[in-house]
Motif scaffolding. Structure first.
Motif, PDB file in Angstrom:
ATOM      1  N   GLY A 202       8.938 -15.289  -3.940  1.00 34.55           N
ATOM      2  CA  GLY A 202       7.595 -15.429  -4.458  1.00 34.55           C
ATOM      3  C   GLY A 202       6.995 -16.811  -4.305  1.00 34.55           C
ATOM      4  N   TRP A 203       7.445 -17.542  -3.282  1.00 31.90           N
ATOM      5  CA  TRP A 203       6.984 -18.912  -3.061  1.00 31.90           C
ATOM      6  C   TRP A 203       6.215 -18.952  -1.743  1.00 31.90           C
ATOM      7  N   LYS A 204       4.959 -19.272  -1.808  1.00 32.92           N
ATOM      8  CA  LYS A 204       4.116 -19.314  -0.605  1.00 32.92           C
ATOM      9  C   LYS A 204       4.154 -20.729  -0.024  1.00 32.92           C
ATOM     10  N   ILE A 205       4.975 -20.883   1.001  1.00 32.02           N
ATOM     11  CA  ILE A 205       5.124 -22.200   1.630  1.00 32.02           C
ATOM     12  C   ILE A 205       4.304 -22.264   2.911  1.00 32.02           C
ATOM     13  N   GLN A 206       4.154 -23.451   3.439  1.00 33.37           N
ATOM     14  CA  GLN A 206       3.372 -23.664   4.651  1.00 33.37           C
ATOM     15  C   GLN A 206       4.260 -24.224   5.764  1.00 33.37           C
ATOM     16  N   LYS A 207       3.825 -24.005   6.999  1.00 37.07           N
ATOM     17  CA  LYS A 207       4.631 -24.433   8.149  1.00 37.07           C
ATOM     18  C   LYS A 207       4.908 -25.926   8.122  1.00 37.07           C
ATOM     19  N   ASP A 208       3.899 -26.725   7.769  1.00 37.59           N
ATOM     20  CA  ASP A 208       4.107 -28.175   7.814  1.00 37.59           C
ATOM     21  C   ASP A 208       4.969 -28.693   6.676  1.00 37.59           C
ATOM     22  N   TRP A 209       5.362 -27.824   5.757  1.00 32.89           N
ATOM     23  CA  TRP A 209       6.320 -28.211   4.717  1.00 32.89           C
ATOM     24  C   TRP A 209       7.759 -28.149   5.237  1.00 32.89           C
ATOM     25  N   ILE A 210       7.974 -27.491   6.365  1.00 31.18           N
ATOM     26  CA  ILE A 210       9.338 -27.219   6.843  1.00 31.18           C
ATOM     27  C   ILE A 210       9.813 -28.320   7.785  1.00 31.18           C
ATOM     28  N   THR A 211      10.940 -28.915   7.436  1.00 27.10           N
ATOM     29  CA  THR A 211      11.653 -29.835   8.322  1.00 27.10           C
ATOM     30  C   THR A 211      12.979 -29.186   8.675  1.00 27.10           C
ATOM     31  N   ASN A 212      13.326 -29.169   9.941  1.00 30.89           N
ATOM     32  CA  ASN A 212      14.541 -28.487  10.384  1.00 30.89           C
ATOM     33  C   ASN A 212      15.747 -29.407  10.327  1.00 30.89           C
ATOM     34  N   SER A 213      16.887 -28.820  10.027  1.00 34.76           N
ATOM     35  CA  SER A 213      18.145 -29.565   9.946  1.00 34.76           C
ATOM     36  C   SER A 213      19.263 -28.654  10.439  1.00 34.76           C
ATOM     37  N   PRO A 214      20.305 -29.206  11.067  1.00 34.07           N
ATOM     38  CA  PRO A 214      21.420 -28.347  11.495  1.00 34.07           C
ATOM     39  C   PRO A 214      22.175 -27.718  10.329  1.00 34.07           C
ATOM     40  N   GLY A 215      22.072 -28.301   9.141  1.00 32.59           N
ATOM     41  CA  GLY A 215      22.740 -27.760   7.972  1.00 32.59           C
ATOM     42  C   GLY A 215      22.199 -28.426   6.727  1.00 32.59           C
ATOM     43  N   ILE A 216      22.532 -27.871   5.562  1.00 32.04           N
ATOM     44  CA  ILE A 216      22.064 -28.472   4.313  1.00 32.04           C
ATOM     45  C   ILE A 216      22.754 -29.807   4.066  1.00 32.04           C
ATOM     46  N   VAL A 217      24.060 -29.884   4.302  1.00 35.59           N
ATOM     47  CA  VAL A 217      24.771 -31.149   4.075  1.00 35.59           C
ATOM     48  C   VAL A 217      24.250 -32.252   4.998  1.00 35.59           C
ATOM     49  N   PRO A 218      24.080 -32.001   6.317  1.00 41.53           N
ATOM     50  CA  PRO A 218      23.425 -33.023   7.126  1.00 41.53           C
ATOM     51  C   PRO A 218      22.049 -33.391   6.578  1.00 41.53           C
ATOM     52  N   GLY A 219      21.308 -32.390   6.076  1.00 40.68           N
ATOM     53  CA  GLY A 219      19.994 -32.652   5.505  1.00 40.68           C
ATOM     54  C   GLY A 219      20.069 -33.587   4.312  1.00 40.68           C
ATOM     55  N   ILE A 220      21.044 -33.372   3.443  1.00 41.98           N
ATOM     56  CA  ILE A 220      21.238 -34.259   2.297  1.00 41.98           C
ATOM     57  C   ILE A 220      21.516 -35.677   2.780  1.00 41.98           C
ATOM     58  N   ASN A 221      22.343 -35.801   3.806  1.00 40.70           N
ATOM     59  CA  ASN A 221      22.651 -37.117   4.365  1.00 40.70           C
ATOM     60  C   ASN A 221      21.398 -37.789   4.925  1.00 40.70           C
ATOM     61  N   PHE A 222      20.589 -37.030   5.677  1.00 38.39           N
ATOM     62  CA  PHE A 222      19.364 -37.602   6.241  1.00 38.39           C
ATOM     63  C   PHE A 222      18.444 -38.117   5.138  1.00 38.39           C
ATOM     64  N   VAL A 223      18.277 -37.311   4.098  1.00 37.82           N
ATOM     65  CA  VAL A 223      17.393 -37.696   2.995  1.00 37.82           C
ATOM     66  C   VAL A 223      17.922 -38.930   2.277  1.00 37.82           C
ATOM     67  N   LEU A 224      19.223 -38.929   2.004  1.00 35.94           N
ATOM     68  CA  LEU A 224      19.818 -40.069   1.311  1.00 35.94           C
ATOM     69  C   LEU A 224      19.670 -41.351   2.125  1.00 35.94           C
ATOM     70  N   LEU A 225      19.892 -41.273   3.429  1.00 37.07           N
ATOM     71  CA  LEU A 225      19.807 -42.458   4.283  1.00 37.07           C
ATOM     72  C   LEU A 225      18.382 -42.979   4.416  1.00 37.07           C
ATOM     73  N   GLU A 226      17.401 -42.081   4.382  1.00 39.23           N
ATOM     74  CA  GLU A 226      16.019 -42.512   4.549  1.00 39.23           C
ATOM     75  C   GLU A 226      15.369 -42.974   3.242  1.00 39.23           C
ATOM     76  N   PHE A 227      15.723 -42.358   2.135  1.00 36.55           N
ATOM     77  CA  PHE A 227      15.009 -42.628   0.889  1.00 36.55           C
ATOM     78  C   PHE A 227      15.794 -43.462  -0.125  1.00 36.55           C
ATOM     79  N   THR A 228      17.025 -43.816   0.190  1.00 33.91           N
ATOM     80  CA  THR A 228      17.794 -44.714  -0.674  1.00 33.91           C
ATOM     81  C   THR A 228      18.411 -45.801   0.195  1.00 33.91           C
ATOM     82  N   LYS A 229      18.942 -46.801  -0.457  1.00 31.53           N
ATOM     83  CA  LYS A 229      19.620 -47.884   0.268  1.00 31.53           C
ATOM     84  C   LYS A 229      20.956 -48.158  -0.403  1.00 31.53           C
ATOM     85  N   PRO A 230      21.887 -48.848   0.294  1.00 37.55           N
ATOM     86  CA  PRO A 230      23.190 -49.148  -0.310  1.00 37.55           C
ATOM     87  C   PRO A 230      23.028 -49.807  -1.676  1.00 37.55           C
ATOM     88  N   GLY A 231      23.816 -49.300  -2.629  1.00 35.40           N
ATOM     89  CA  GLY A 231      23.756 -49.811  -3.995  1.00 35.40           C
ATOM     90  C   GLY A 231      22.863 -49.006  -4.913  1.00 35.40           C
TER      91      GLY A 231
END
Length: 387
Positions: free
Chosen positions: A81-110
């Motif tokens: 029941g969630w109406k999403i849009q195409k531009d909301w979708i970012t593709n990833s080979p897997g959820i765990v790689p996706g978590i890694n990508f997000v962590l690396l881009e939006f956080t820093k060491p420490g």
């Protein structure tokens, strides 16, 4: 209509669940109840789509067509029941790689990153491997039904940059209620936390309730990245196709730019075909699968019932992974795992892999043909009684 009773020999296919047994345990005559994939044949509709693509003799570089995105959009709307849009979708080979990508881009060491244990072990490893500070909010075992400690969570979210959340939860099998999700989302908003909601098990609901994507509540979509995939649902994790749903335009653009710099923009040909076929044509197969999984879960509960008053199977609402409390034995999860391997020839996942609070528990994958599961459970029961 679909045959979930047929046992397929997966040895020699390069599958981790079977072919890695001899590498880890020096024996291969084991019934594996550990790795989280299913021993069932995939939906024939998916196989047919891949066979059709296989007929074309060229497998060059590709991109995901509009039909690919539309299959995701339609599935998420139809099932959740969630109406999403195409531009909301970012593709990833897997959820765990996706978590890694997000962590690396939006956080820093420490930076501080929070998880809720016991939980899927890559959450912990992702944080520590990238030199972020791990903060753990412990779940509470309330007589077999696991709950969140919101008072502790409110304090622990102070100064947190990112929260990796599991919904439905692996390994405790909880579907979080709307009330729980509202409390959690409001705390994330209060503390200005980026929320990554791993919802890979969102289609494997065994209770009568419906899964609620946390991003659909209030204004939580502004700070939430939701990970979904057909991999668990349709037993195609080896095809490496997942989607990150990000309604916040700024966050979405930033992550897509980061992924582009990593050249993460092409698709696995057959993963792309399989995802589209699964989401367009796999619904009937999924409904029969869930009925079969419910029967298997009942078998697990019945077989383990009455052995000891303190032996409990967590109240299962989702996933095909049972969380078994064996703390009464006084043995560590590693000792239990070694014991079951030696005495019962079954491989489970030690609870300690999911964090220190999982010590004394074992995770049991019940997504296999019923007669094979029954054999494994009989071996397990006999071994427990002989402890």
């Amino acid at each position: 209509m679909y045959d979930f009773d047929k046992l397929y020999d997966r040895n020699g296919t390069g599958c981790y669940k079977y072919d890695a047994l001899s590498m880890f345990y020096k024996k291969d005559d084991i019934i594996p109840l550990w790795v989280a994939d299913m021993d069932f044949a995939i939906a024939p509709e998916i196989t047919k789509a891949m066979e059709e693509r296989l007929k074309h003799p060229v497998y060059g570089y590709n991109f995901r067509p509009d039909s690919y995105y539309q299959s995701i959009i339609n599935w998420v709307d139809r099932r959740h029941g969630w109406k999403i849009q195409k531009d909301w979708i970012t593709n990833s080979p897997g959820i765990v790689p996706g978590i890694n990508f997000v962590l690396l881009e939006f956080t820093k060491p420490g930076d501080k990153v929070l998880i809720q244990e016991p939980v899927y072990s890559p959450f912990r490893h992702t944080v520590l491997d990238h030199k972020r500070e791990l903060v753990v909010n412990e779940l509470i075992n309330n007589n077999g039904s696991w709950e969140m400690d919101f008072d502790a969570l409110d304090k622990e979210l102070e100064g947190i940059k990112m929260f990796i959340f599991c919904s439905p939860h692996n390994p405790v099998g909880r579907m979080w209620t709307e009330e729980e999700l509202l409390k959690l989302g409001r705390l994330c908003k209060k503390h200005n936390v980026l929320l990554f909601s791993d919802e890979i098990h969102n289609d494997l609901i065994l209770s009568e309730r419906k899964h609620i994507p946390i991003a659909t509540l209030e204004d939580f979509s502004e700070f939430t990245i939701t990970g979904i995939a057909p991999s668990k649902t349709f037993n195609i994790p080896g095809l490496m196709s997942s989607a990150l749903i990000i309604p916040n335009e700024k966050i979405s653009k930033q992550l897509k730019a980061y992924m582009f710099k990593l050249h993460m923009f092409s698709a696995n040909t057959f993963g792309m075909v399989a995802l589209e076929a699964a989401y367009n044509h796999g619904e009937a197969w999924l409904e029969e699968l869930k009925d079969y999984l419910r029967e298997n879960l009942n078998l697990v509960v019945e077989k383990l019932k009455g052995i000891h008053p303190e032996l409990k199977v967590a109240q299962q609402e989702a996933t095909y992974l049972a969380w078994v409390d064996l703390r009464f034995t006084g043995k560590t999860s590693k000792e239990l795992n070694d014991y079951f391997l030696k005495e019962a020839n079954i491989a489970l996942s030690p609870g300690s892999e999911f964090g220190p609070s999982g010590e004394g528990y074992m995770r049991l994958n019940f997504a296999l043909p019923k007669n094979r599961l029954e054999l494994a459970l009989d071996k397990m029961v006999k071994a427990i009684k002989e402890l």
